[in-house]
Design an enzyme around this catalytic site. Structure first.
Site, PDB file in Angstrom:
ATOM      1  CD  GLU A  24      -2.877   7.859   5.907  1.00 20.87           C
ATOM      2  OE1 GLU A  24      -4.040   7.423   5.939  1.00 20.87           O
ATOM      3  OE2 GLU A  24      -1.888   7.167   6.240  1.00 20.87           O
ATOM      4  CD  GLU A  70      -2.617   1.185   2.651  1.00 21.34           C
ATOM      5  OE1 GLU A  70      -3.130   0.081   2.958  1.00 21.34           O
ATOM      6  OE2 GLU A  70      -2.780   2.220   3.322  1.00 21.34           O
TER       7      GLU A  70
END
Length: 284
Positions: free
Chosen positions: A166, A161
């Site tokens: 974020e 990932e």
């Protein structure tokens, strides 16, 4: 933590991998609205979505697939993600808008949107970037990220990932980039926070990007590199799994392990506006 087999959200980051004070920077430059030239002649545009659809229309089904569900996505998220245009739609001004709403829906108190290019577009290496204006508020968790296309055969985190962007809505001047893989996932991910002095990332559009090459990934905010990851940084015995195709994900989570509960003062609806997503490759 046991994560759902289908598309886990960028999972809980329980600690900071760096001292935020060591990463304070001057205000990054902000491109003019809806313009951003190719990063350099070293890159060639190979895929894009400029989100120029009519107001109220959903993202292109030729490019994006909706994730629908409200099971927490392995992170105790509180929203139900829908495929409704109330949650994910073009605004008619050149943006895709993902809207988190406070509303009772399918057993959850919030709704939002989450879309992916899985089965539509996947890439190995390249410059992957998006121009985004972020939402704000305690418990709001927007993300621009990628997952290995082999997730169904090897599961997470073995698929790998890449969290391009974020942040916690209650800390609107701190961006995080990170990697999750076997033996370096969740709170033990390989990542770094980037503290931007004098800037709240919800107040304007900014360009979030990674440059992904064999054995190296670099993170950028508005053209400024702030983190680099290589296999040499992995824990002993861990494997670098970033040498295979990944697909792109955009979403806004509500609550969850990374951000904590929704604040009483968090105003809804909250929106993440995406001007574009572009992928570049090295010219052959």
């Amino acid at each position: 933590m046991t994560l759902p087999r289908l598309l886990p959200m960028a999972v809980a980051l329980t600690g900071l991998a760096c001292d935020p004070a060591a990463n304070r920077v001057n205000r990054p430059g902000t491109p003019p609205p809806h313009t951003n030239p190719q990063p350099s002649t070293d890159w060639e545009l190979v895929w894009q979505d400029e989100f120029d659809g009519p107001e109220g229309t959903p993202p292109s089904p030729e490019r994006w697939v909706h994730d629908v569900g409200g099971h927490g996505w392995g992170n105790e998220q509180q929203e139900f993600n829908t495929d409704r245009t109330e949650n994910t739609a073009h605004d008619g001004a050149g943006n895709l808008v993902i809207t988190a709403r406070r509303e009772r829906y399918n057993g959850r108190d919030y709704t939002s949107g989450r879309i992916r290019t899985q089965g539509r577009y996947e890439t190995t290496y390249g410059r992957i970037e998006a121009r985004i204006q972020l939402p704000v508020g305690r418990g709001i968790w927007p993300a621009f990220w990628m997952l290995g296309a082999n997730i169904h055969s090897v599961d997470w985190p073995e698929c790998g990932e890449i969290d391009i962007m974020e942040y916690r809505g209650q800390l609107p001047s701190i961006l995080r980039g990170s990697l999750h893989g076997p033996r370096y996932s969740a709170g033990n991910n390989l990542g770094q926070d980037y503290v931007v002095s004098g800037v709240r990332l919800n107040e304007d559009f900014h360009v979030y990007a990674v440059e992904w090459e064999p054995n190296r990934i670099r993170w950028f905010l508005d053209g400024t590199a702030f983190f680099e990851a290589t296999p040499a940084q992995l824990p002993e015995g861990a494997r670098w799994v970033f040498d295979q195709p990944q697909f792109i994900i955009l979403n806004v989570a509500v609550g969850g392990n990374f951000v904590g509960p929704v604040g009483r003062d968090t105003v809804f609806p909250q929106q993440m506006k995406v001007d574009y997503v572009r992928v570049y490759a090295r010219p052959t």
